[in-house]
Structures are given as C-alpha cells and as structure tokens.
Design an enzyme around this catalytic site. Sequence first.
Site, mmCIF file in Angstrom:
data_model
loop_
_atom_site.group_PDB
_atom_site.id
_atom_site.type_symbol
_atom_site.label_atom_id
_atom_site.label_comp_id
_atom_site.label_asym_id
_atom_site.label_seq_id
_atom_site.Cartn_x
_atom_site.Cartn_y
_atom_site.Cartn_z
ATOM 1 N N ASN A 44 31.449 60.372 32.223
ATOM 2 C CA ASN A 44 32.034 60.275 31.294
ATOM 3 C C ASN A 44 32.760 58.359 31.853
ATOM 4 O O ASN A 44 33.730 59.117 31.987
ATOM 5 C CB ASN A 44 33.189 61.050 30.858
ATOM 6 N N GLU A 45 32.190 57.799 31.544
ATOM 7 C CA GLU A 45 32.443 56.120 32.073
ATOM 8 C C GLU A 45 33.474 55.489 30.677
ATOM 9 O O GLU A 45 34.286 55.940 29.774
ATOM 10 C CB GLU A 45 31.284 55.187 31.806
ATOM 11 N N PRO A 46 34.538 54.533 31.386
ATOM 12 C CA PRO A 46 35.135 54.160 30.729
ATOM 13 C C PRO A 46 35.204 53.310 28.702
ATOM 14 O O PRO A 46 33.629 53.461 28.963
ATOM 15 C CB PRO A 46 35.577 52.575 31.406
#
Length: 645
Positions: free
Chosen positions: A162-164
């Site tokens: 879950n990236e920025p």
Amino acid sequence: MARLNLLEETRFEKLPVSVYADEHIASKAVAARIASLIKRKQAAGEQAVLGLATGATPIEVYAELIRLHKEEGLSFQNVITFNLDEYYPMQPDAVQSYVRFMDENLFNHIDIKRENIHVPDGTLKKEAIADYCLAYEQQITEVGGLDLQVLGIGRTGHIGFNEPGSAPNSGTRLVTLDDLTRRDASRDFGGKENVPTKAITMGIGTIFKAREIILMAWSKKKAPIIKKAVEGEISGNVPATYLQLSDNVEFILDTEAASELTRFDIPWLVKDCIWDEQLIKKAVIWLSSEVDKPILKLTDEDYNNHGMAQLVTEKGPAYNINIQVFNKLQHSITGWPGGKPNSDDSQRPERAEPAKKRSLIFSPHPDDDVISMGGTFIRLVDQGHDVHVAYQTSGNTAVWDTDVLRYMEFAIDFDKSIGKDTKELTAIYEKMRVFLEKKQPNEIDLPEIRNVKAFIRKSEAIAGARYAGLQDENIHFMALPFYETGKTVKNPVTEKDVQLTMELLQQIKPHQIFAAGDFADPHGTHIVCFRIIIEALTRLRKTEEWTKDCWLWMYRGAWLEFETHEIEMAVPLSPQEVQRKRNAIFQHQSQKDRPVFPGDDEREFWVRAQERNHETAVNYHNLGMANYEAMEAFVRWKFDEKNTL
C-alpha cells in the site's frame, strides 16, 4: 509514578511502541506471541488465522517458529495463513516470488496443511485480477478474519504494498509500486529495470480488520520512516500512519529502528537526562541548529526555551557549556590524521608518536577507500606514514556484463597484435556471449565472468591506490570467501575470513586502522567486513602486545555520514585536495556514471562523497568553526568500552 514517567517520555508517540535491544531478541518475542496464539486456538479447538509478511524483516521470526516446531513440538495443523502481497506478474517458482520465499523460509519446514496457505497469485491474466482480489477478501472473511497480522514497513511508509496515496479503507487490489520501493528491491532482481512495476496487495482496510497487528522494523535504515509513522500526522503520503487509528496495533522495533523517536533522539524534550559529555555535545549542537546561531552565541534563554533548562541549571551558565562544546569540536579538527609529530597531542584526535605510523585502510569494496576517505588517504601518504590498503572483497557482482565483453575483446585484440594464439581466449569469449544473451536477472555468472569482473575491479583499485601514492607492495587483495558466491546474498562468515584478516594484521602490525563504519544495512557487506575485523582484533588483543597501541577509526561517506555530534576526528580538505580525491575516485571507471548497485542515491559516487564532505564542513562552520571547503569525518572504536554493532 513509573507509568506516568513512561507516558511523559512517549508523549510524542501516537501508538504503542516496544523497543528491544536487537532484532534477534525482538524476533523471538514476536514468534513467542504467534506460538501462544496458535496454542490458545488449539486448546479451544479453533483455527488460528495469520496474516504474514515477506522480506528481510520477518525472516528470524519464521526461523524461530521453525525451531519451536522442530524442537518444542509446536504444530501448525490448525493454522491458516494469508500473505500480504505478491509482485505482478510473477511465477511462483521465480527466485523473487513470495510463494518461494514463504516455502523456503517457513512452510517447507513445518506441518501446515498446504490447502491452508494463501499467497496472492502473480500469474493471473490482468482481467481476472479484480475478481480474484474480491475472492481473496471473501476467503479471509469465511475463516473468521485475521487473528494476527504481521507487517514490515517500506521506506515509503508502505505496509504490504500500500504505497503513498492508498486509501485507509482500501481492499485487496492491483497496485503500482513506488520508485523507491523498486529501488530497494533492485538487488533481488539484478537491477531496478527488472523489478515489476505492479503488485497484488491486501489493502489497508483489510489489514485493519485483524484483531491484532504487529509491525516490525529493524536497523537504522528504517528509523526515519518509523519516526514519521509513529510521531507524524496521519497522511496518505505515509500509509503506515493510518495504523495510529487502530486500537489493536503495536510497533516492535530494535534500538536502531527506534533511534529517531523523540525519547531516544532528543530525550531532553521529554524527560530529565543524565548529562554526560556526549549527550551535552549532541544537545548543544541540536540547539545551535534549532535557533540558527553559532554555539558561542547561545544564551540561557535559548536553553530554557528549547527544553534544556535542566542542562543549564546543572551545568550552566550557558556560556560555560558553550565553551566546553566549542573546544571539543575545535579539537576534533586536524590536518594530521596520523598524528602531528613533536607536538602536544593531549587535545588532538591522534597521537603524536610514533611520528611515522603504519596505517592500514580496510576497504570492504574496491572503491570504498577513496570514496569515503580519499582525502585522508592521500594526506597520510603525503605526510610520510607507511600506509597500506586492504580490499576485503572482490566486488565482482557490481560490474556491468557489457564491460566483461569489452575487456575480453581488448585482451583478444592485444594477443593478436603480438602474434599470440587467441583460439582458447576466443572460445571463452564466445561461451560468455552465449551465456549473457540468455542470462536471467540475478542469475549467477559463469566463473570466467566472475573472474573478469574481479580483475576489472582489481585493476581499478590498484590505479586508485597508486594515484593516492602507494607502492604496489602496500596494496593487498583479501578476496574474503564469504563474498565469493556470485550472488547478491552472501555466505555466512567463516573461520577462514577471520584467519585471513588476522594474518594480514599480524603481517603489518598497524598503529592505526581505518575501517568502514556504515551500519545502516544490518545485512550489508560493510557491517559484515567490520565484524570480521573486530573478531580478528579481539582475538589478537589476547596475545599480541602491539594491538594495545593500535587505534581503530571508522569512516563513512559512500552512503551516509556521521552526525556532527558523533565525529571525533574531522580532516579538512582544501579545494585542491578535493580535486585529488575526485581524481582517485575516477580511477574506478566501472562504477562511474551509473554503478550496478547505486542504492537509493542517484548521484554518482564522486558527487555523493564531495557533497557530503562539503556538508560536513558547512555544519562545522555554522557551529562557529573555520570555513573549510570539505571535511572527512571519523569516529574511534574503543575496545575497552561497550561498543555494539
């Protein structure tokens, strides 16, 4: 009262944090909690549903679970697992696949039922992924949800993948990987260009549903993002900050990963301190930066307004403290890294005698010496010391394949020019070309290719050391066996590595040693090489008298620099010396422009070194010191005190 004190110390922390002495102790604690959960569920006749993570962080947890299974009878028959993520696309038998990772590091060694193992499928057609992700969520729901979710954290703040920008209510889905995440994975894939751009990951919303969440982080490398996740504002720019909203989360850290939290980094803001010399130095330098004043201009009011009233009350007035720290910094600056002959050395970092020292520079890779301390290297030679350099590893994984063919073509053409038969060399060259045309990412090179890569780096190291002024007999190539795997993952250190190091030390009997002190990566070559040196010296100190007068200086610079308060010797460089250092680095042509393993800094090595050395000089100048062009920094390792790696 103790509870109140702890609450005060942790008042900047927005979620529970437990800090352990090292990752080994922490990993065993996490494994014990998982084992306890499994046993409780077994006793109740229930299934234990675990959310599992991959990467370097949980490896020792899994190793301890395997030990508990084999030695203490812990059964996994009632365990169901769901892994957080998988690269996409990815074949399950690929070296980098998380299916293979989990099999090799856990599942193949315990009695878990294969039908109870769930890892996202990286082989799906793209149009099938959305339905697959919904089904993955449904499977978790059908078994009653996750009892415990184990997490690591990426340097972007990602949990899972879950990236920025990820939403706090996101579910399992296909995502695009952040560039930093791909750079961090590049070593596993033989270059960033080979890292998939996408992955399938559980969502933050999925993770939140777990009844218990443990996020683990080890090493200094993770400290900056841990500070943001624990003390920062909740933001989609740092997905891990969403965990602050959970009542069921705990961060489990080693001391290095926790080192930038306020209670450890700036303790005077949250508690009364025991003000030893080193803490005073750190606090005053911090205060100088906070108020943007040189040290000698700091006032009692500055101290009082920035959480340091206790210090000025106990040790003040401010001017006395300022003078003490200023003098300490001033005395760390020396143009004589081997000691200044015939001078009072009571306030200098190095001893005056012997006037001509035997200096041994250990370089983990064939270019760390000139990148990290090239100016000091040259200065030691110019000042007449008997300088030796020892290249601990061949560095043969960090050369481009195209360079191998280019050097082979040169060798063939040279042999032809002198009338030498090139049939055998040409056959080896053709064998190399065929292999390299079909080579897969991170595939182990042929022995002949590894040899050529080592020869390339050896010739560059010789050129760099010669440029610094060394004679060939003072240049040593150790080729420590732990490194010679042909893979980015190295072998464990053996007795042979230590013995080779002891033999070289016994041969030279140095008065001073310089060694790489970059410990941000706990599994990196630098820290492995340093531990070998420490082990060798520790053994020799028991029997050999010369070791009692041998000082060990740590350098950095290739990847990061020492904090100003840590520096015990600062060697200033003139503009001309900066240029000489740059020229020494330029001898390493295979590492110029774009090295194979650049790390997370896109600058060339010479640029990094030059700008970091300049920054160190600027930091000293801002504190009120002379304005030098650049400085190389060193910290002394003290065997008689408690030093930890």
